[in-house]
Motif scaffolding. Structure first.
Motif, PDB file in Angstrom:
ATOM      1  N   ALA A  66       0.827  -1.208   0.000  1.00 39.93           N
ATOM      2  CA  ALA A  66       0.000   0.000   0.000  1.00 39.93           C
ATOM      3  C   ALA A  66       0.861   1.257   0.000  1.00 39.93           C
ATOM      4  O   ALA A  66       0.522   2.260  -0.651  1.00 39.93           O
ATOM      5  N   THR A  67       1.974   1.213   0.695  1.00 36.54           N
ATOM      6  CA  THR A  67       2.852   2.378   0.775  1.00 36.54           C
ATOM      7  C   THR A  67       3.560   2.619  -0.553  1.00 36.54           C
ATOM      8  O   THR A  67       3.708   3.767  -0.992  1.00 36.54           O
ATOM      9  N   ILE A  68       3.990   1.550  -1.206  1.00 38.27           N
ATOM     10  CA  ILE A  68       4.595   1.694  -2.537  1.00 38.27           C
ATOM     11  C   ILE A  68       3.565   2.241  -3.520  1.00 38.27           C
ATOM     12  O   ILE A  68       3.868   3.122  -4.334  1.00 38.27           O
ATOM     13  N   ALA A  69       2.355   1.721  -3.459  1.00 42.04           N
ATOM     14  CA  ALA A  69       1.296   2.207  -4.345  1.00 42.04           C
ATOM     15  C   ALA A  69       1.057   3.697  -4.129  1.00 42.04           C
ATOM     16  O   ALA A  69       0.850   4.461  -5.080  1.00 42.04           O
ATOM     17  N   GLU A  70       1.091   4.139  -2.885  1.00 39.71           N
ATOM     18  CA  GLU A  70       0.930   5.558  -2.578  1.00 39.71           C
ATOM     19  C   GLU A  70       2.064   6.372  -3.199  1.00 39.71           C
ATOM     20  O   GLU A  70       1.835   7.415  -3.825  1.00 39.71           O
ATOM     21  N   LEU A  71       3.289   5.902  -3.038  1.00 42.04           N
ATOM     22  CA  LEU A  71       4.448   6.620  -3.557  1.00 42.04           C
ATOM     23  C   LEU A  71       4.421   6.736  -5.075  1.00 42.04           C
ATOM     24  O   LEU A  71       4.817   7.758  -5.646  1.00 42.04           O
ATOM     25  N   LEU A  72       3.976   5.665  -5.753  1.00 41.76           N
ATOM     26  CA  LEU A  72       4.023   5.621  -7.213  1.00 41.76           C
ATOM     27  C   LEU A  72       2.689   5.982  -7.868  1.00 41.76           C
ATOM     28  O   LEU A  72       2.556   5.910  -9.089  1.00 41.76           O
ATOM     29  N   GLY A  73       1.709   6.341  -7.054  1.00 44.61           N
ATOM     30  CA  GLY A  73       0.429   6.766  -7.592  1.00 44.61           C
ATOM     31  C   GLY A  73      -0.378   5.655  -8.227  1.00 44.61           C
ATOM     32  O   GLY A  73      -1.060   5.859  -9.234  1.00 44.61           O
ATOM     33  N   LEU A  74      -0.333   4.456  -7.624  1.00 46.69           N
ATOM     34  CA  LEU A  74      -1.033   3.306  -8.170  1.00 46.69           C
ATOM     35  C   LEU A  74      -2.320   3.029  -7.404  1.00 46.69           C
ATOM     36  O   LEU A  74      -2.384   3.239  -6.194  1.00 46.69           O
ATOM     37  N   ARG A  75      -3.307   2.537  -8.104  1.00 50.05           N
ATOM     38  CA  ARG A  75      -4.535   2.076  -7.467  1.00 50.05           C
ATOM     39  C   ARG A  75      -4.529   0.556  -7.492  1.00 50.05           C
ATOM     40  O   ARG A  75      -4.460  -0.058  -8.554  1.00 50.05           O
ATOM     41  N   MET A  76      -4.537  -0.072  -6.309  1.00 54.85           N
ATOM     42  CA  MET A  76      -4.514  -1.529  -6.200  1.00 54.85           C
ATOM     43  C   MET A  76      -5.775  -1.984  -5.470  1.00 54.85           C
ATOM     44  O   MET A  76      -5.782  -2.106  -4.241  1.00 54.85           O
ATOM     45  N   PRO A  77      -6.851  -2.227  -6.188  1.00 53.44           N
ATOM     46  CA  PRO A  77      -8.144  -2.504  -5.547  1.00 53.44           C
ATOM     47  C   PRO A  77      -8.179  -3.769  -4.705  1.00 53.44           C
ATOM     48  O   PRO A  77      -9.039  -3.900  -3.834  1.00 53.44           O
ATOM     49  N   HIS A  78      -7.258  -4.696  -4.953  1.00 53.21           N
ATOM     50  CA  HIS A  78      -7.288  -5.954  -4.203  1.00 53.21           C
ATOM     51  C   HIS A  78      -6.391  -5.921  -2.966  1.00 53.21           C
ATOM     52  O   HIS A  78      -6.387  -6.869  -2.187  1.00 53.21           O
ATOM     53  N   SER A  79      -5.619  -4.878  -2.810  1.00 51.50           N
ATOM     54  CA  SER A  79      -4.688  -4.810  -1.690  1.00 51.50           C
ATOM     55  C   SER A  79      -5.426  -4.633  -0.374  1.00 51.50           C
ATOM     56  O   SER A  79      -6.367  -3.844  -0.269  1.00 51.50           O
ATOM     57  N   ASN A  80      -5.001  -5.362   0.640  1.00 47.84           N
ATOM     58  CA  ASN A  80      -5.577  -5.248   1.977  1.00 47.84           C
ATOM     59  C   ASN A  80      -4.732  -4.394   2.916  1.00 47.84           C
ATOM     60  O   ASN A  80      -5.011  -4.298   4.098  1.00 47.84           O
TER      61      ASN A  80
END
Length: 319
Positions: free
Chosen positions: A296-310
């Motif tokens: 989730a933190t990497i997704a935040e940094l790189l501007g990604l949306r990961m709908p399945h991430s918990n």
């Protein structure tokens, strides 16, 4: 006089209604996303050391290099694997943000897309901008998934084991050489690397080899750290996460450090050091976080949306 008051009230009401209408229009506009300095992320995985032989040892005798740079970032003292405490699942939790229950021999792909696939899809970058490099061949599964929308699509480059799936493990020295070559030749924006030796020596009941594996991976981590600080493509724009897939049994558990896989604190409690241009420095965090929070933190940094991430963004790490 009464007429003037009525006019003022009408003007006031008209202004209020206009403001409310404008508010209704603007409330549907997305807020600007935070712009982070991080453009590259390296996930450095040390396979299978216990917390008690790493940061849990107050002398830090086996990890002097980590101890020397810990003030450059954030260390989480309460970081855990809350899923299956083996290699494939420990790694896939970080790459997908989901605690799965996968075959640990590499015979089953993760169900959900990886952070590599989401990033390659979003950026349209070539596959050589994202890499999975691993001493263990079975970790090639991290590049793909079974989700029909992503299966065999947006695949990171891989260099795992002797020569990919079912070719066996190689030496960490080979993995380190390949890692440095990839970093210098391709300058990937997103990369995960796995080193096996602490885990392999532990399973072999080789305590000296286990300790040496911890020492050697600590040296590798420092060399990677020094490289990204000095390389023009990485300096000032790269975040590194140094962590583990799992630990090992406590000494009180049958077979002790030789194996892992249960719910004991030795298997679950692992290390997490993170540093980069958007993170605090000289900071220790005691909040309990887990592997999917890295995702989730990497997704935040790189501007990604990961709908399945918990996972949850580790906000305490940020400046």
């Amino acid at each position: 006089m009464e007429e003037q008051v009525n006019k003022k009230n009408k003007i006031r009401i008209t202004f209020t209604l206009a403001a409310a209408a404008l508010s209704c229009i603007t409330c549907h506009v997305d807020k600007p996303t935070v712009s982070y300095k991080t453009k590259n992320v390296i996930i450095f995985m040390i396979d299978g050391p216990r917390y008690s032989e790493t940061w849990g040892d107050p002398t830090h005798q086996y990890i002097p290099n980590l101890a020397s740079i810990v003030n450059q970032g954030v260390f989480c003292t309460s970081f855990y694997n809350d899923g299956v405490t083996n290699t494939v699942n420990g790694h896939s939790a970080i790459t997908t943000g989901y605690f799965d229950n996968l075959n640990n021999a590499g015979q089953q792909l993760p169900e959900n897309p990886s952070i590599f696939q989401y990033w390659l899809e979003k950026t349209g970058a070539q596959s050589n901008r994202a890499w999975v490099i691993s001493t263990k061949d079975k970790l090639e599964v991290l590049a793909n998934c079974t989700d029909p929308a992503y299966h065999d699509k947006f695949l990171a480059r891989t260099n795992c084991g002797v020569n990919g799936f079912y070719t066996g493990y190689r030496e960490d020295t080979t993995t380190f050489r390949i890692l440095m070559d990839v970093l210098q030749s391709y300058h990937p924006n997103l990369l995960l690397v796995n080193f096996k030796q602490p885990d392999a020596a532990g399973h072999a009941n080789d305590w000296p080899g286990y300790i040496q594996g911890i020492r050697q991976t600590d040296i590798y981590m420092k060399q990677v750290w020094d490289f990204i600080q000095s390389d023009p493509a990485y300096a000032g724009t790269t975040t590194i996460f140094m962590t583990n897939d799992h630990g090992r049994h406590l000494d009180s558990v049958p077979l002790g450090f030789i194996t892992h896989g249960d719910n004991c604190d030795g298997c679950r409690h692992i290390n997490l050091f993170a540093a980069g241009p958007d993170f605090k420095t000289n900071t220790f965090v005691s909040t309990r976080y887990t592997q999917v929070d890295i995702t989730a933190t990497i997704a935040e940094l790189l501007g990604l949306r990961m709908p399945h991430s918990n996972g949850h963004v580790m906000k305490e790490f940020f400046r």
